[in-house]
Design a protein around this motif. Sequence first.
Motif, PDB file in Angstrom:
ATOM      1  N   ASP A  82       0.822  -1.215   0.000  1.00 30.84           N
ATOM      2  CA  ASP A  82       0.000   0.000   0.000  1.00 30.84           C
ATOM      3  C   ASP A  82       0.855   1.265   0.000  1.00 30.84           C
ATOM      4  OD1 ASP A  82      -2.262  -1.522  -0.045  1.00 30.84           O
ATOM      5  OD2 ASP A  82      -2.796  -1.223   2.067  1.00 30.84           O
ATOM      6  N   GLN A  83       1.966   1.243   0.716  1.00 25.49           N
ATOM      7  CA  GLN A  83       2.807   2.436   0.782  1.00 25.49           C
ATOM      8  C   GLN A  83       3.525   2.687  -0.539  1.00 25.49           C
ATOM      9  OE1 GLN A  83       5.294   2.147   4.290  1.00 25.49           O
ATOM     10  NE2 GLN A  83       3.536   1.682   5.603  1.00 25.49           N
ATOM     11  N   ILE A  84       4.050   1.640  -1.145  1.00 25.79           N
ATOM     12  CA  ILE A  84       4.699   1.798  -2.451  1.00 25.79           C
ATOM     13  C   ILE A  84       3.678   2.231  -3.496  1.00 25.79           C
ATOM     14  CG2 ILE A  84       5.771   0.510  -4.354  1.00 25.79           C
ATOM     15  CD1 ILE A  84       7.343  -1.051  -2.243  1.00 25.79           C
ATOM     16  N   ASN A  85       2.491   1.637  -3.436  1.00 23.36           N
ATOM     17  CA  ASN A  85       1.455   1.972  -4.411  1.00 23.36           C
ATOM     18  C   ASN A  85       1.043   3.439  -4.328  1.00 23.36           C
ATOM     19  OD1 ASN A  85       1.530  -0.680  -5.190  1.00 23.36           O
ATOM     20  ND2 ASN A  85      -0.397  -1.261  -4.214  1.00 23.36           N
ATOM     21  N   SER A  86       1.085   3.997  -3.143  1.00 24.59           N
ATOM     22  CA  SER A  86       0.710   5.416  -3.005  1.00 24.59           C
ATOM     23  C   SER A  86       1.699   6.310  -3.745  1.00 24.59           C
ATOM     24  CB  SER A  86       0.637   5.802  -1.534  1.00 24.59           C
ATOM     25  OG  SER A  86       1.930   5.800  -0.929  1.00 24.59           O
ATOM     26  N   TYR A  87       2.988   5.934  -3.765  1.00 23.47           N
ATOM     27  CA  TYR A  87       3.978   6.736  -4.484  1.00 23.47           C
ATOM     28  C   TYR A  87       3.855   6.525  -6.002  1.00 23.47           C
ATOM     29  CZ  TYR A  87       6.034   7.618   0.075  1.00 23.47           C
ATOM     30  OH  TYR A  87       6.226   8.024   1.383  1.00 23.47           O
ATOM     31  N   LEU A  88       3.493   5.342  -6.420  1.00 21.65           N
ATOM     32  CA  LEU A  88       3.250   5.117  -7.851  1.00 21.65           C
ATOM     33  C   LEU A  88       2.008   5.877  -8.309  1.00 21.65           C
ATOM     34  CD1 LEU A  88       4.021   1.291  -8.178  1.00 21.65           C
ATOM     35  CD2 LEU A  88       5.451   3.211  -8.941  1.00 21.65           C
ATOM     36  N   GLU A  89       1.000   5.919  -7.449  1.00 22.55           N
ATOM     37  CA  GLU A  89      -0.201   6.687  -7.781  1.00 22.55           C
ATOM     38  C   GLU A  89       0.130   8.174  -7.923  1.00 22.55           C
ATOM     39  OE1 GLU A  89      -4.783   7.376  -6.126  1.00 22.55           O
ATOM     40  OE2 GLU A  89      -3.296   6.299  -4.910  1.00 22.55           O
ATOM     41  N   ASP A  90       0.977   8.674  -7.040  1.00 18.18           N
ATOM     42  CA  ASP A  90       1.394  10.075  -7.143  1.00 18.18           C
ATOM     43  C   ASP A  90       2.104  10.325  -8.466  1.00 18.18           C
ATOM     44  OD1 ASP A  90       0.343  10.589  -4.654  1.00 18.18           O
ATOM     45  OD2 ASP A  90       2.285  10.487  -3.607  1.00 18.18           O
ATOM     46  N   ALA A  91       2.936   9.399  -8.898  1.00 24.57           N
ATOM     47  CA  ALA A  91       3.680   9.575 -10.147  1.00 24.57           C
ATOM     48  C   ALA A  91       2.732   9.665 -11.337  1.00 24.57           C
ATOM     49  CB  ALA A  91       4.661   8.425 -10.329  1.00 24.57           C
ATOM     50  N   VAL A  92       1.736   8.785 -11.366  1.00 25.42           N
ATOM     51  CA  VAL A  92       0.768   8.810 -12.473  1.00 25.42           C
ATOM     52  C   VAL A  92      -0.035  10.107 -12.453  1.00 25.42           C
ATOM     53  CG1 VAL A  92      -1.280   7.692 -13.444  1.00 25.42           C
ATOM     54  CG2 VAL A  92       0.608   6.292 -12.573  1.00 25.42           C
ATOM     55  N   ASN A  93      -0.514  10.495 -11.280  1.00 29.82           N
ATOM     56  CA  ASN A  93      -1.316  11.715 -11.181  1.00 29.82           C
ATOM     57  C   ASN A  93      -0.489  12.962 -11.491  1.00 29.82           C
ATOM     58  OD1 ASN A  93      -3.660  10.333 -10.504  1.00 29.82           O
ATOM     59  ND2 ASN A  93      -3.240  10.458  -8.299  1.00 29.82           N
ATOM     60  N   ASN A  94       0.781  12.968 -11.043  1.00 34.89           N
ATOM     61  CA  ASN A  94       1.652  14.110 -11.344  1.00 34.89           C
ATOM     62  C   ASN A  94       1.876  14.237 -12.851  1.00 34.89           C
ATOM     63  OD1 ASN A  94       1.955  14.907  -8.682  1.00 34.89           O
ATOM     64  ND2 ASN A  94       3.842  13.714  -8.381  1.00 34.89           N
ATOM     65  N   MET A 141       8.879  10.466 -11.603  1.00 27.29           N
ATOM     66  CA  MET A 141       9.486   9.219 -11.125  1.00 27.29           C
ATOM     67  C   MET A 141      10.585   9.464 -10.098  1.00 27.29           C
ATOM     68  SD  MET A 141       7.715   6.845 -12.333  1.00 27.29           S
ATOM     69  CE  MET A 141       8.393   5.209 -12.532  1.00 27.29           C
ATOM     70  N   GLU A 142      11.254  10.609 -10.183  1.00 32.21           N
ATOM     71  CA  GLU A 142      12.262  10.932  -9.173  1.00 32.21           C
ATOM     72  C   GLU A 142      11.613  11.153  -7.813  1.00 32.21           C
ATOM     73  OE1 GLU A 142      14.349  14.295 -10.683  1.00 32.21           O
ATOM     74  OE2 GLU A 142      15.507  13.130 -12.145  1.00 32.21           O
ATOM     75  N   LYS A 143      10.472  11.823  -7.799  1.00 32.91           N
ATOM     76  CA  LYS A 143       9.742  12.009  -6.534  1.00 32.91           C
ATOM     77  C   LYS A 143       9.261  10.673  -5.987  1.00 32.91           C
ATOM     78  CE  LYS A 143       8.094  16.745  -7.365  1.00 32.91           C
ATOM     79  NZ  LYS A 143       6.892  17.613  -7.538  1.00 32.91           N
ATOM     80  N   ALA A 144       8.773   9.838  -6.896  1.00 34.81           N
ATOM     81  CA  ALA A 144       8.304   8.516  -6.470  1.00 34.81           C
ATOM     82  C   ALA A 144       9.449   7.691  -5.893  1.00 34.81           C
ATOM     83  CB  ALA A 144       7.659   7.789  -7.648  1.00 34.81           C
ATOM     84  N   GLN A 145      10.644   7.810  -6.478  1.00 35.28           N
ATOM     85  CA  GLN A 145      11.791   7.028  -6.022  1.00 35.28           C
ATOM     86  C   GLN A 145      12.150   7.343  -4.581  1.00 35.28           C
ATOM     87  OE1 GLN A 145      14.074   4.623  -8.038  1.00 35.28           O
ATOM     88  NE2 GLN A 145      13.809   4.218  -5.857  1.00 35.28           N
ATOM     89  N   ILE A 146      12.057   8.612  -4.188  1.00 32.10           N
ATOM     90  CA  ILE A 146      12.391   9.006  -2.814  1.00 32.10           C
ATOM     91  C   ILE A 146      11.484   8.279  -1.828  1.00 32.10           C
ATOM     92  CG2 ILE A 146      12.429  10.920  -1.174  1.00 32.10           C
ATOM     93  CD1 ILE A 146      13.144  12.756  -3.558  1.00 32.10           C
TER      94      ILE A 146
END
Length: 515
Positions: A475-487, A498-503
């Motif tokens: 769930d935590q990793i998925n939230s960062y992937l969701e942010d990447a798609v929405n961004n 993807m750089e933001k998601a990587q952090i």
Amino acid sequence: MVNREETQHFTKIDIEDDQPRPIFETIPVAPEQNKEVFVADKADKDTSSKIEVEPVIIRDETFGTPPPLSSPEDFTPLPEIEEKETNHLKVYVVLGIVFFIVVASFVFLFNTLRKKITPKQVKLVYWSLWEDKPVMDPLITAYRKDHKNITIDYIKQSPESFREKVITQTKDGRGPDLFRFHNTWVPMLHDTLSPLPKNIMTNDEFEKTFYEIVREDMKVGNAYYGIPLYIDDLVLLYNNDFFKRVGITSPPKTWDELVTYAKQLTVPSATGDPVTSGIALGTAGNIEHFTDILGWMLLQNGADLKDVSSVEGEQVLKKYREFAEAPNPIWSEKMTNNVAAFQEGKVAMIFAPSWQIANIKAANSNLDMKVAELPVLPGESEPFSIANYWVEGVTRTSKHQKEAWEFLKYLSSRQAQTKLFELQVKARGLGSVSSRVDLKDTLLQNEILAPIISQAKYLKSIPTISRTFDNGLNDQINSYLEDAVNNAQNGVSYDEAMEKAQIGISSVLEKYNIK
């Protein structure tokens, strides 16, 4: 001293009666009338102040001369009564000890035999997900026929916060003996899971029984930590009626074919938004399992979660977003949920785990749904997919680990797996693919399950699985992937997204010690 031989005179006194008298006495006898007594006369009465008293000897000629006095050495000692009694006591003690040992041995043997004949009563608490009691109860009943001392309390739990509940209550000693967990949860359960004992199932037996992905997911060090009852992965579902309308006779085999088919099957509105979509890809908010799809695309393109900000990672985000970008979007954020849209005939293709198939068929039994393997990149030939299955494990704090593991081994047997499939079909119209390799041939003729089996030997795991409800790794990793798609959807560049998601993803991997 007076010389006795020289001074003693004896006077004879007649004995009046002839009654027997003692041979000698140590006390002088008083003289009586008409008796003669031999008395020793002292020749010199006043020669010394120290007088020796000689014994008075009474003679009786009837018995002859008295025997000389004996020294103490001449007496034979009488047997000592105390010594005899002590010896008898020792014998009684020894006999008592022997008797106690015999009785104790008999009692021990009796109890041992009784335990073998009547095993101890054991209650196993089994927390599970997804499967209803009518599916599991017949298997439990069958097991108890040969294990009458085992009682199994099967409890279907809610998936929300299930992982935290297991961990917390297990630490408190109130947790289950057995529980179900996702194949990606092992790094989060290292203090909760107990290893599979090798005297119940050896490593060699485990490795010969289950698919390779199970061996990779469940092994920590030299031990295995779970037994799966089924296997599942991401597949392509398509509406065969849509395919027929445009003259497509087979599902896409490659990404290039997928893009071509999707464009052919899409019907746009006057504004450009799709009325009917060729495939549901490109957004986050209205696509179930979009993180499963992104995880699969990352691995397929040579990236992983440790380097989503790499060129390969950026390419994946770009390729994914293109399906929903102007000027000719195939999918739109305005569309309804992808699974619901597929059921309603508004989208031709979706990616989903096989467990969604039964839900879709239940919602629309008239839908001409087909199942296919995932498309491959150009130059690839193996139908690579993402593993998404649940596993049965035993808690580290269980007091009945041996009995729990034996029950799980039974559930994974050919006999139990065959019965489980029949019960699942009866309950929901579709069974799950067995985790046992030796049962794959029995399902290859099933057109719905055959693609899952074909991909099973090419599976890989990645913690981007949706609907695990773990509030943790996935769930935590998925939230960062969701942010990447929405961004990216909101105009942020692919590399920046993807750089933001990587952090964020790196912090999650570090939290769960995944290197």
